[in-house]
Design a protein around this motif. Structure first.
Motif, PDB file in Angstrom:
ATOM      1  N   ALA A 121       1.089  15.563 -42.598  1.00 54.84           N
ATOM      2  CA  ALA A 121       0.721  14.658 -41.507  1.00 54.84           C
ATOM      3  C   ALA A 121       1.075  13.218 -41.864  1.00 54.84           C
ATOM      4  O   ALA A 121       1.039  12.817 -43.021  1.00 54.84           O
ATOM      5  CB  ALA A 121      -0.766  14.773 -41.208  1.00 54.84           C
ATOM      6  N   GLU A 122       1.423  12.452 -40.840  1.00 54.20           N
ATOM      7  CA  GLU A 122       1.655  11.029 -41.035  1.00 54.20           C
ATOM      8  C   GLU A 122       0.328  10.283 -41.124  1.00 54.20           C
ATOM      9  O   GLU A 122      -0.668  10.687 -40.529  1.00 54.20           O
ATOM     10  CB  GLU A 122       2.450  10.441 -39.858  1.00 54.20           C
ATOM     11  N   THR A 123       0.357   9.181 -41.841  1.00 51.50           N
ATOM     12  CA  THR A 123      -0.767   8.269 -41.825  1.00 51.50           C
ATOM     13  C   THR A 123      -0.552   7.240 -40.716  1.00 51.50           C
ATOM     14  O   THR A 123       0.542   7.119 -40.164  1.00 51.50           O
ATOM     15  CB  THR A 123      -0.898   7.528 -43.154  1.00 51.50           C
ATOM     16  N   ARG A 124      -1.592   6.483 -40.445  1.00 47.71           N
ATOM     17  CA  ARG A 124      -1.468   5.399 -39.470  1.00 47.71           C
ATOM     18  C   ARG A 124      -0.417   4.387 -39.923  1.00 47.71           C
ATOM     19  O   ARG A 124       0.370   3.886 -39.125  1.00 47.71           O
ATOM     20  CB  ARG A 124      -2.823   4.722 -39.286  1.00 47.71           C
ATOM     21  N   ARG A 125      -0.370   4.115 -41.217  1.00 50.59           N
ATOM     22  CA  ARG A 125       0.635   3.178 -41.726  1.00 50.59           C
ATOM     23  C   ARG A 125       2.051   3.734 -41.558  1.00 50.59           C
ATOM     24  O   ARG A 125       2.985   2.991 -41.245  1.00 50.59           O
ATOM     25  CB  ARG A 125       0.380   2.850 -43.198  1.00 50.59           C
ATOM     26  N   ASP A 126       2.210   5.043 -41.758  1.00 48.26           N
ATOM     27  CA  ASP A 126       3.530   5.663 -41.561  1.00 48.26           C
ATOM     28  C   ASP A 126       4.042   5.416 -40.143  1.00 48.26           C
ATOM     29  O   ASP A 126       5.210   5.090 -39.934  1.00 48.26           O
ATOM     30  CB  ASP A 126       3.459   7.177 -41.800  1.00 48.26           C
ATOM     31  N   VAL A 127       3.170   5.606 -39.165  1.00 50.27           N
ATOM     32  CA  VAL A 127       3.570   5.416 -37.776  1.00 50.27           C
ATOM     33  C   VAL A 127       3.908   3.948 -37.523  1.00 50.27           C
ATOM     34  O   VAL A 127       4.920   3.620 -36.901  1.00 50.27           O
ATOM     35  CB  VAL A 127       2.477   5.903 -36.807  1.00 50.27           C
ATOM     36  N   ALA A 128       3.049   3.062 -38.003  1.00 54.19           N
ATOM     37  CA  ALA A 128       3.290   1.627 -37.816  1.00 54.19           C
ATOM     38  C   ALA A 128       4.607   1.195 -38.441  1.00 54.19           C
ATOM     39  O   ALA A 128       5.326   0.355 -37.875  1.00 54.19           O
ATOM     40  CB  ALA A 128       2.131   0.824 -38.405  1.00 54.19           C
ATOM     41  N   ALA A 129       4.950   1.780 -39.582  1.00 53.92           N
ATOM     42  CA  ALA A 129       6.167   1.380 -40.293  1.00 53.92           C
ATOM     43  C   ALA A 129       7.425   1.682 -39.506  1.00 53.92           C
ATOM     44  O   ALA A 129       8.457   1.023 -39.696  1.00 53.92           O
ATOM     45  CB  ALA A 129       6.228   2.071 -41.659  1.00 53.92           C
ATOM     46  N   ARG A 130       7.367   2.665 -38.596  1.00 52.13           N
ATOM     47  CA  ARG A 130       8.542   2.940 -37.765  1.00 52.13           C
ATOM     48  C   ARG A 130       8.446   2.285 -36.383  1.00 52.13           C
ATOM     49  O   ARG A 130       9.456   1.906 -35.795  1.00 52.13           O
ATOM     50  CB  ARG A 130       8.798   4.441 -37.642  1.00 52.13           C
ATOM     51  N   VAL A 131       7.213   2.144 -35.885  1.00 48.68           N
ATOM     52  CA  VAL A 131       7.029   1.576 -34.552  1.00 48.68           C
ATOM     53  C   VAL A 131       7.275   0.067 -34.535  1.00 48.68           C
ATOM     54  O   VAL A 131       7.940  -0.450 -33.629  1.00 48.68           O
ATOM     55  CB  VAL A 131       5.615   1.894 -34.020  1.00 48.68           C
ATOM     56  N   TYR A 132       6.756  -0.650 -35.525  1.00 50.07           N
ATOM     57  CA  TYR A 132       6.872  -2.106 -35.511  1.00 50.07           C
ATOM     58  C   TYR A 132       8.324  -2.595 -35.456  1.00 50.07           C
ATOM     59  O   TYR A 132       8.660  -3.417 -34.588  1.00 50.07           O
ATOM     60  CB  TYR A 132       6.151  -2.706 -36.720  1.00 50.07           C
ATOM     61  N   PRO A 133       9.218  -2.140 -36.356  1.00 47.30           N
ATOM     62  CA  PRO A 133      10.606  -2.615 -36.266  1.00 47.30           C
ATOM     63  C   PRO A 133      11.267  -2.236 -34.945  1.00 47.30           C
ATOM     64  O   PRO A 133      12.075  -3.003 -34.408  1.00 47.30           O
ATOM     65  CB  PRO A 133      11.292  -1.931 -37.453  1.00 47.30           C
ATOM     66  N   CYS A 134      10.936  -1.053 -34.423  1.00 48.12           N
ATOM     67  CA  CYS A 134      11.516  -0.608 -33.150  1.00 48.12           C
ATOM     68  C   CYS A 134      11.090  -1.534 -32.014  1.00 48.12           C
ATOM     69  O   CYS A 134      11.930  -2.009 -31.231  1.00 48.12           O
ATOM     70  CB  CYS A 134      11.083   0.826 -32.869  1.00 48.12           C
ATOM     71  N   VAL A 135       9.804  -1.808 -31.908  1.00 47.19           N
ATOM     72  CA  VAL A 135       9.308  -2.683 -30.845  1.00 47.19           C
ATOM     73  C   VAL A 135       9.875  -4.086 -30.995  1.00 47.19           C
ATOM     74  O   VAL A 135      10.300  -4.714 -30.014  1.00 47.19           O
ATOM     75  CB  VAL A 135       7.769  -2.709 -30.836  1.00 47.19           C
ATOM     76  N   ASN A 136       9.907  -4.589 -32.209  1.00 42.98           N
ATOM     77  CA  ASN A 136      10.443  -5.936 -32.427  1.00 42.98           C
ATOM     78  C   ASN A 136      11.903  -6.039 -32.003  1.00 42.98           C
ATOM     79  O   ASN A 136      12.329  -7.051 -31.427  1.00 42.98           O
ATOM     80  CB  ASN A 136      10.292  -6.331 -33.893  1.00 42.98           C
ATOM     81  N   ALA A 137      12.683  -4.993 -32.272  1.00 40.98           N
ATOM     82  CA  ALA A 137      14.096  -4.996 -31.879  1.00 40.98           C
ATOM     83  C   ALA A 137      14.242  -4.948 -30.365  1.00 40.98           C
ATOM     84  O   ALA A 137      15.125  -5.613 -29.792  1.00 40.98           O
ATOM     85  CB  ALA A 137      14.814  -3.814 -32.521  1.00 40.98           C
ATOM     86  N   ILE A 138      13.396  -4.172 -29.691  1.00 30.47           N
ATOM     87  CA  ILE A 138      13.436  -4.103 -28.227  1.00 30.47           C
ATOM     88  C   ILE A 138      13.079  -5.463 -27.626  1.00 30.47           C
ATOM     89  O   ILE A 138      13.777  -5.983 -26.745  1.00 30.47           O
ATOM     90  CB  ILE A 138      12.476  -3.007 -27.712  1.00 30.47           C
ATOM     91  N   VAL A 139      11.987  -6.040 -28.100  1.00 33.80           N
ATOM     92  CA  VAL A 139      11.516  -7.317 -27.555  1.00 33.80           C
ATOM     93  C   VAL A 139      12.542  -8.430 -27.773  1.00 33.80           C
ATOM     94  O   VAL A 139      12.689  -9.332 -26.938  1.00 33.80           O
ATOM     95  CB  VAL A 139      10.159  -7.696 -28.190  1.00 33.80           C
ATOM     96  N   ALA A 140      13.265  -8.356 -28.875  1.00 32.49           N
ATOM     97  CA  ALA A 140      14.246  -9.405 -29.192  1.00 32.49           C
ATOM     98  C   ALA A 140      15.457  -9.392 -28.274  1.00 32.49           C
ATOM     99  O   ALA A 140      16.208 -10.374 -28.210  1.00 32.49           O
ATOM    100  CB  ALA A 140      14.698  -9.268 -30.645  1.00 32.49           C
ATOM    101  N   ARG A 141      15.650  -8.310 -27.538  1.00 30.30           N
ATOM    102  CA  ARG A 141      16.792  -8.236 -26.645  1.00 30.30           C
ATOM    103  C   ARG A 141      16.591  -9.167 -25.441  1.00 30.30           C
ATOM    104  O   ARG A 141      15.466  -9.451 -25.047  1.00 30.30           O
ATOM    105  CB  ARG A 141      17.009  -6.794 -26.174  1.00 30.30           C
TER     106      ARG A 141
END
Length: 207
Positions: A121-141
């Motif tokens: 199972a993933e931890t909460r930090r595992d999920v955050a580690a992939r979600v944060y860069p993804c969201v930041n890249a989307i928002v930066a567009r």
């Protein structure tokens, strides 16, 4: 002004079967398909004729929800594993009762890195580690209106990334949402505030 609409996928087969979701990859039910179309209509009312970008988890239940939205807007979808639901490891696809009998809630002193006693199972930090860069890249567009289709647990971390909450501060954070909900995020051009305009709105769906 930047407007982002975060959508939780609509009803999936694993909901009807009372099975654990996570990375277990099931399709939408008939109800889920109907709700996806209703969600697309509500998003169109919110966005009007603005040009939009659409991003989605690559799991089928999210991708099919995004496809209904893309059909309404006549826009493509960019799918990514970074927006997936939390993985429940070996519990994925098993009866929910199986997980309930084995799940250990995270202790207060280790909520980010505790895997809840489930192998793989993933931890909460595992999920955050992939979600944060993804969201930041989307928002930066530069596109001013964007739609993100994700999952119930992941929604919280998408919002946390948008609000620039440090990952280490996300241990107790939770934004509950029904399937098919719409959360509206907005950043204004003058103050640059990042606001949650509408949280987990499901009023467009039938009861």
């Amino acid at each position: 002004m930047k407007d982002i609409f975060v959508v939780t996928h609509t009803q999936s087969v694993h909901h009807e079967e009372d099975k654990v979701g996570g990375w277990y990859d099931t399709e939408l039910t008939v109800r889920g398909q109907e709700d996806a179309a209703a969600t697309a209509e509500r998003l169109r009312a919110f966005a009007g004729e603005k040009e939009v970008e659409i991003y989605s988890s690559d799991l089928r239940r999210a991708a099919q929800t995004a496809a209904a939205i893309a059909k309404r807007f006549q826009r493509p979808v960019a799918e990514t594993a970074d927006l997936r639901e939390i993985s429940y490891g070996v519990a994925g696809g098993k009866p929910q009762a199986w997980l309930d009998a084995r799940y250990s809630p995270a202790p207060d002193d280790n909520r980010l890195d505790f895997s809840c006693g489930i192998d793989g199972a993933e931890t909460r930090r595992d999920v955050a580690a992939r979600v944060y860069p993804c969201v930041n890249a989307i928002v930066a567009r530069p596109c001013e209106t964007q739609i993100i289709v994700t999952h119930g647990f992941t929604l919280t971390l998408v919002l946390a990334a948008w609000m620039k909450i440090p990952i280490d501060a996300c241990g107790f954070l939770s934004f509950p949402a029904k399937s098919g909900s719409i959360t509206h995020l907005r950043q204004d051009d003058f103050f640059r505030n990042r606001a949650v305009v509408r949280l987990a709105d499901a009023s467009h769906l039938r009861c």
